[in-house]
Design a protein around this motif. Structure first.
Motif, PDB file in Angstrom:
ATOM      1  N   ILE A 259       0.855  -1.181   0.000  1.00 35.48           N
ATOM      2  CA  ILE A 259       0.000   0.000   0.000  1.00 35.48           C
ATOM      3  C   ILE A 259       0.896   1.238   0.000  1.00 35.48           C
ATOM      4  N   ASP A 260       0.483   2.268  -0.744  1.00 37.10           N
ATOM      5  CA  ASP A 260       1.267   3.507  -0.744  1.00 37.10           C
ATOM      6  C   ASP A 260       0.704   4.555   0.218  1.00 37.10           C
ATOM      7  N   SER A 261      -0.344   4.203   0.986  1.00 39.20           N
ATOM      8  CA  SER A 261      -0.931   5.136   1.949  1.00 39.20           C
ATOM      9  C   SER A 261      -0.274   4.942   3.313  1.00 39.20           C
ATOM     10  N   GLN A 262       0.418   5.967   3.765  1.00 36.96           N
ATOM     11  CA  GLN A 262       1.087   5.885   5.056  1.00 36.96           C
ATOM     12  C   GLN A 262       0.083   5.828   6.195  1.00 36.96           C
ATOM     13  N   ILE A 263      -1.040   6.536   6.069  1.00 37.28           N
ATOM     14  CA  ILE A 263      -2.037   6.564   7.138  1.00 37.28           C
ATOM     15  C   ILE A 263      -2.626   5.175   7.361  1.00 37.28           C
ATOM     16  N   VAL A 264      -2.983   4.496   6.273  1.00 33.55           N
ATOM     17  CA  VAL A 264      -3.587   3.164   6.405  1.00 33.55           C
ATOM     18  C   VAL A 264      -2.605   2.192   7.050  1.00 33.55           C
ATOM     19  N   VAL A 265      -1.354   2.220   6.619  1.00 33.88           N
ATOM     20  CA  VAL A 265      -0.355   1.279   7.151  1.00 33.88           C
ATOM     21  C   VAL A 265      -0.066   1.572   8.617  1.00 33.88           C
ATOM     22  N   LYS A 266       0.136   2.845   8.946  1.00 30.43           N
ATOM     23  CA  LYS A 266       0.487   3.201  10.322  1.00 30.43           C
ATOM     24  C   LYS A 266      -0.678   2.979  11.281  1.00 30.43           C
ATOM     25  N   TYR A 272      -0.178   4.976  14.516  1.00 37.52           N
ATOM     26  CA  TYR A 272      -1.015   6.165  14.514  1.00 37.52           C
ATOM     27  C   TYR A 272      -2.328   5.859  15.223  1.00 37.52           C
ATOM     28  N   ILE A 273      -2.872   6.847  15.904  1.00 38.36           N
ATOM     29  CA  ILE A 273      -4.171   6.728  16.560  1.00 38.36           C
ATOM     30  C   ILE A 273      -5.257   7.164  15.579  1.00 38.36           C
ATOM     31  N   VAL A 274      -6.329   6.382  15.509  1.00 43.90           N
ATOM     32  CA  VAL A 274      -7.444   6.697  14.612  1.00 43.90           C
ATOM     33  C   VAL A 274      -8.391   7.633  15.345  1.00 43.90           C
ATOM     34  N   LYS A 275      -8.468   8.883  14.891  1.00 41.83           N
ATOM     35  CA  LYS A 275      -9.333   9.867  15.524  1.00 41.83           C
ATOM     36  C   LYS A 275     -10.628  10.082  14.747  1.00 41.83           C
ATOM     37  N   ASP A 276     -10.588   9.944  13.443  1.00 41.90           N
ATOM     38  CA  ASP A 276     -11.786  10.158  12.630  1.00 41.90           C
ATOM     39  C   ASP A 276     -12.779   9.023  12.855  1.00 41.90           C
ATOM     40  N   PRO A 277     -14.053   9.310  13.162  1.00 38.97           N
ATOM     41  CA  PRO A 277     -15.031   8.239  13.429  1.00 38.97           C
ATOM     42  C   PRO A 277     -15.249   7.313  12.228  1.00 38.97           C
ATOM     43  N   THR A 278     -15.263   7.873  11.034  1.00 35.70           N
ATOM     44  CA  THR A 278     -15.478   7.033   9.847  1.00 35.70           C
ATOM     45  C   THR A 278     -14.304   6.086   9.635  1.00 35.70           C
ATOM     46  N   LEU A 279     -13.081   6.619   9.760  1.00 33.60           N
ATOM     47  CA  LEU A 279     -11.897   5.764   9.598  1.00 33.60           C
ATOM     48  C   LEU A 279     -11.818   4.727  10.711  1.00 33.60           C
TER      49      LEU A 279
END
Length: 570
Positions: A259-266, A272-279
């Motif tokens: 995956i090239d998305s750093q947010i998804v991998v982390k 990384y902490i997931v703060k967005d309710p949808t994510l």
């Protein structure tokens, strides 16, 4: 050199017994060659020079020489390693590219003199081609400032030097990509599957691209388009979840996901902490799937290394942009919204207003409640398979009647054969067999036992199981296409019969005659009139359906089709 001279002086030719008489001459030639080694010569101003070019898979080279007294003397030789994209040029274009490169490096030699390019390639044809475009035009314009003539090659001569330099030019070893380093450290083995995924979101469209590579090297490509609006991070998660579902459906035990998305991998790794309710909802779904398939490695790669999946995610606006080997899918709602099927009972409950609206169009009298009901009802639909069941039963009964003939008591023995025939016969409306629409693949018919088909002869259990799983994953797409073909077939059938129908339109107040068979089916006979005397059209309820009244004004019960009426002219 001194050693050789001393040896020849100490042992004269006449004192050496058994020597070939040609040996002293060879020694003299070696001495002259060593005393006059070949060196690069100097070009004279305005002197014509010859250029020899060689091109290989990874590099190109050239040798610039001058001729004097029938001998060639090298002036300069140069080589160039090709870039990755240049290695895929046609061979003739590589020669043209080499000429452009060397005209830049040896610019001082190309100016103010004639350069004779000695080659056996059709360089003149490709550079001066009238219909050339792209890079060939740019090269032709750049070379047009020099006095370059092309001469056919009649002997090897300095071509050997150019080819030798080309063969001795090696590209530098390229460093491993980030995902290759991680994969090497993980040591996945030969039985590891690879999945490249990418999601994209723009103002016009959103979609995802998946590329699955099996250990044997076979590639499965899938493009997914989102009917709903999604942010870029949501699109990346949708692509991630689609890839995990594909791996789960295929029963993959070991896989690496790139995956090239750093947010998804982390966020998946917990860094990384997931703060967005949808994510957070997406991340919960990802963790649930990963718990069922623990042997999955997730690696982050650069966007350049994930270019193929990125191209697939951007080609989802129109299926005609996709190659025939790419599977296409539409995602109508986010994965976080689960579609539920509710079984409706006979008693009144909260679904009653929705059922009344979807079935009969009934709305509450209050405008606000009616608008609210219409908005909410868009999420539901009613399933009614009564008509389909009746048609299917009628087809099965006709098949039984043809097989039974005289003996009607043996229908239980013939029923399995009729059912198998019905399930393995393609239908006109869907162009698919009912068996394939139910199970995703075609059934093996009895005729294949007596006369084996290609798939029966080349049957492989492992590949067959993998193929069945893949077809089950794509079954929804087959069913959607079948529904669309059925709707198109119904529309064509309707238009066909509509051409033969004679429509009659009547207005309120028109006098019409009514067919006797429609008004009184019991009162018929050869001597009875076909039409009854006049009625008046009261109103038209819908096309070809009318309310009638007697001439005195009394309304006639029921509604009457326009095909059973005839206008009365006075």
């Amino acid at each position: 050199m001194s050693l050789i001279l001393r040896v020849t002086k100490r042992r004269p030719e006449q004192e050496v017994s058994g020597l070939d008489p040609r040996m002293p001459r060879s020694f003299e030639e070696i001495k002259r060659h060593l005393m006059n080694p070949p060196v690069l010569s100097e070009a004279k101003p305005g002197e014509p020079l010859s250029l020899y070019i060689a091109a290989g898979p990874k590099a190109v080279s050239s040798a610039l020489v001058r001729e004097e007294g029938g001998m060639q003397s090298p002036i300069y030789y140069v080589s160039q390693v090709l870039k990755d994209t240049e290695t895929r040029y046609p061979n003739l274009e590589k020669f043209a590219l080499a000429l452009v490169h060397f005209s830049r490096k040896l610019r001082q030699y190309f100016q103010g003199r004639e350069i004779r390019v000695v080659t056996d390639q059709q360089l003149r044809k490709i550079i001066h081609k009238p219909g050339a475009s792209g890079r060939l035009v740019n090269w032709a314009i750049e070379l047009g400032q020099f006095n370059i003539n092309f001469v056919p090659q009649t002997a090897i001569k300095a071509q050997a030097l150019a080819e030798f330099v080309m063969e001795c030019t090696f590209p530098e070893p390229q460093p491993l990509a980030s995902h290759e380093i991680a994969q090497k450290e993980a040591n996945p083995g030969t039985d590891c599957w690879k999945l490249y995924i990418d999601g994209t979101s723009t103002a016009e469209r959103s979609g995802a691209g998946l590329i699955l590579i099996i250990p044997e090297g076979f590639t499965i490509q899938e493009a997914i388009t989102f009917i709903f609006k999604a942010t870029n991070n949501q699109a990346e998660y949708e692509a991630f979840i689609s890839g995990l579902k594909l791996a789960k459906s295929l029963g993959i035990s070991k896989m690496i996901i790139y995956i090239d998305s750093q947010i998804v991998v982390k966020q998946t790794s917990g860094e990384y902490i997931v703060k967005d309710p949808t994510l957070a909802q997406y991340q919960a779904m990802v963790r649930n799937i990963l718990e069922a398939t623990p042997d999955i490695t997730i690696l982050q790669i650069n966007r350049e290394e994930n270019s193929k999946a990125d191209e697939l995610s951007k080609l989802v606006q129109n299926t005609s942009d996709l190659a025939s080997s790419v599977y296409f899918e539409e995602l109508k709602a986010p994965s976080t919204e689960r579609a539920e099927v509710l079984y409706i009972g006979s008693s009144d409950n909260w679904t009653t207003p929705y059922i009344a609206y979807l079935r009969d169009g009934t709305l509450p009298e209050d405008q606000y409640k009616a608008r609210y009901l219409k908005h909410k009802a868009a999420r539901f639909f009613l399933e009614d398979g009564k008509w389909t069941v009746e048609v299917t039963n009628r087809t099965i009964l006709r098949g039984l009647e043809k097989r039974l003939e005289e003996s009607k008591k043996t229908w239980p023995d013939e029923l399995p054969k009729v059912l198998q025939s019905y399930g393995t016969t393609p239908k006109t409306g869907t162009n698919e067999t009912p068996f394939k629409l139910a199970y995703g693949t075609e059934a093996r018919i009895p005729v294949e036992t007596g006369s084996p088909s290609h798939r029966f002869i080349n049957f492989d259990e492992i590949s067959n199981i993998e193929g069945l799983k893949t077809k089950l994953e794509l079954l929804d797409e087959v069913r959607d296409k079948a529904v669309k073909r059925m709707e198109s077939y119904k529309e064509k059938t309707k238009l066909y019969f509509a051409k033969k129908a004679k429509t009659r339109e009547y207005k309120a107040g028109d006098l019409v005659l009514q067919h006797t068979e429609a008004s009184d089916p019991t009162n018929q006979g050869k001597l009875q009139p076909n039409w009854e005397s006049p009625y008046m059209v009261k109103e038209g309820l819908r096309p070809e359906t009318y309310k009638l009244s007697y001439l005195g004004g009394t309304e006639v019960p029921n509604t009457w089709p326009g095909a059973r009426l005839r206008k009365l002219y006075q």
